[in-house]
Write a protein that holds these residues in place. Sequence first.
Motif, short mmCIF file in Angstrom:
data_model
loop_
_atom_site.label_atom_id
_atom_site.label_comp_id
_atom_site.label_asym_id
_atom_site.label_seq_id
_atom_site.Cartn_x
_atom_site.Cartn_y
_atom_site.Cartn_z
N GLU A 58 1.80 7.84 9.19
CA GLU A 58 2.10 8.82 8.16
C GLU A 58 2.31 10.21 8.76
OE1 GLU A 58 0.56 7.62 3.86
OE2 GLU A 58 -1.10 8.20 5.18
N LEU A 59 1.53 10.54 9.78
CA LEU A 59 1.68 11.84 10.44
C LEU A 59 3.04 11.93 11.14
CD1 LEU A 59 0.60 14.57 11.38
CD2 LEU A 59 -0.53 13.38 13.29
N LYS A 60 3.39 10.90 11.91
CA LYS A 60 4.68 10.89 12.61
C LYS A 60 5.84 10.92 11.61
CE LYS A 60 5.09 7.99 16.10
NZ LYS A 60 4.93 6.77 16.94
N HIS A 61 5.70 10.18 10.53
CA HIS A 61 6.75 10.11 9.51
C HIS A 61 6.96 11.47 8.86
CE1 HIS A 61 8.90 8.63 5.89
NE2 HIS A 61 9.26 7.63 6.67
N SER A 62 5.85 12.19 8.62
CA SER A 62 5.94 13.52 7.99
C SER A 62 6.64 14.51 8.91
CB SER A 62 4.56 14.02 7.59
OG SER A 62 3.77 14.31 8.74
N LEU A 63 6.53 14.30 10.23
CA LEU A 63 7.23 15.16 11.18
C LEU A 63 8.73 14.89 11.18
CD1 LEU A 63 4.73 15.02 14.20
CD2 LEU A 63 5.07 16.92 12.61
N LEU A 64 9.07 13.61 11.11
CA LEU A 64 10.48 13.22 11.10
C LEU A 64 11.16 13.51 9.77
CD1 LEU A 64 10.57 9.78 12.98
CD2 LEU A 64 11.69 11.90 13.68
N PHE A 65 10.38 13.27 8.70
CA PHE A 65 10.94 13.43 7.34
C PHE A 65 9.99 14.30 6.52
CE2 PHE A 65 11.75 9.13 9.00
CZ PHE A 65 13.14 9.18 9.14
N PRO A 66 10.07 15.63 6.67
CA PRO A 66 9.15 16.53 5.96
C PRO A 66 9.20 16.37 4.45
CG PRO A 66 10.35 17.71 7.67
CD PRO A 66 10.99 16.37 7.53
N LYS A 86 0.85 -1.19 0.00
CA LYS A 86 0.00 0.00 0.00
C LYS A 86 0.88 1.24 0.00
CE LYS A 86 -3.61 2.31 2.67
NZ LYS A 86 -4.52 2.25 3.83
N LEU A 87 0.43 2.30 -0.70
CA LEU A 87 1.22 3.51 -0.77
C LEU A 87 1.29 4.21 0.58
CD1 LEU A 87 0.17 5.13 -4.18
CD2 LEU A 87 2.10 3.62 -3.68
N PHE A 88 2.49 4.51 1.00
CA PHE A 88 2.74 5.23 2.24
C PHE A 88 3.50 6.50 1.87
CE2 PHE A 88 5.12 6.40 6.03
CZ PHE A 88 4.26 6.09 7.08
N ARG A 89 2.85 7.61 1.98
CA ARG A 89 3.42 8.90 1.57
C ARG A 89 3.97 8.84 0.14
NH1 ARG A 89 7.29 11.89 5.32
NH2 ARG A 89 6.43 13.63 4.13
N GLY A 90 3.22 8.17 -0.72
CA GLY A 90 3.53 8.23 -2.14
C GLY A 90 4.26 7.06 -2.75
N LYS A 91 4.71 6.09 -1.94
CA LYS A 91 5.37 4.92 -2.52
C LYS A 91 5.04 3.68 -1.70
CE LYS A 91 9.90 5.75 -0.34
NZ LYS A 91 11.33 6.04 -0.62
N PRO A 92 5.14 2.51 -2.31
CA PRO A 92 4.80 1.28 -1.57
C PRO A 92 5.59 1.21 -0.26
CG PRO A 92 5.19 0.79 -3.89
CD PRO A 92 5.60 2.22 -3.68
N ILE A 93 4.90 0.87 0.81
CA ILE A 93 5.55 0.91 2.11
C ILE A 93 6.76 -0.01 2.20
CG2 ILE A 93 4.05 -0.84 3.18
CD1 ILE A 93 4.09 1.02 5.72
N ILE A 94 6.73 -1.12 1.47
CA ILE A 94 7.86 -2.05 1.49
C ILE A 94 9.13 -1.40 0.94
CG2 ILE A 94 7.41 -3.07 -0.79
CD1 ILE A 94 8.23 -5.76 0.39
N ALA A 95 8.97 -0.37 0.11
CA ALA A 95 10.13 0.29 -0.49
C ALA A 95 11.05 0.89 0.56
CB ALA A 95 9.67 1.38 -1.46
N TYR A 96 10.48 1.36 1.68
CA TYR A 96 11.31 1.95 2.74
C TYR A 96 12.27 0.92 3.32
CZ TYR A 96 8.09 5.91 2.54
OH TYR A 96 7.34 6.99 2.10
#
Length: 231
Positions: free
Chosen positions: A221-229, A22-32
């Motif tokens: 996603e909210l926490k991730h956006s705070l850590l990685f704007p 599933k897309l997580f902030r624009g890319k498949p979450i497994i990609a991270y």
Amino acid sequence: MANVAIITARGGSKRIPRKNIKLFRGKPIIAYSVETAINSGLFDYIMVSTDDDEIAEIAIKYGAQVPFKRSKQNSDDYTGTADVAIEVLIELNNIGKKFTNACCIYPTAPFISVESLKEAYSLLIEKKYDSVFPICPFSFPIQRALKIDSENKTEMRWPENALTRSQDLDASYHDAGQFYWLQTENFLVEKKIYGANTGAIILNELQVQDIDNETDWKIAELKHSLLFPTI
């Protein structure tokens, strides 16, 4: 010394359909997980263990290998991480790929970092641990936990701690749910991730988020956006 990253990503997910891609902030979450493993420079081989063709295709697109598919018996809700790792390491041995250390990485771990992978690996080697994984402190002392009955009546689980100050209670930790470094020879004998010779690195609450349902996903996603704007 050879290291393998094993990213465990089965196809079935009932609570969040197609969760692992599933897309997580624009890319498949497994990609991270795949990209962090690659960027760490720690691994001689990075693979995804999956029973699903679409997951395999996406994993390969982002730089992982999928040398074989996961067996059906290890693709249900009751299969543990250790079961998958044992199967993978045996299959890798069968095709001539042997590794001193393995790192099982979850596919839904967007907070995983190169720094934490390296810190845990250094601990594994320097302390000669059998396994190392990240943990996170509980936000409130579990010794002051409450329980509730069918009538919504509450009571303390451990009433002897009622008058003890929170700061005087020992800290408790939980699994961060990101990855597990394993010394493979011992692991294939003991067949368990956690034992008497297991080490840990400590992450803070902002670096950790279990993703079990849609609410968890939004929080992550909210926490991730705070850590990685910007990503």
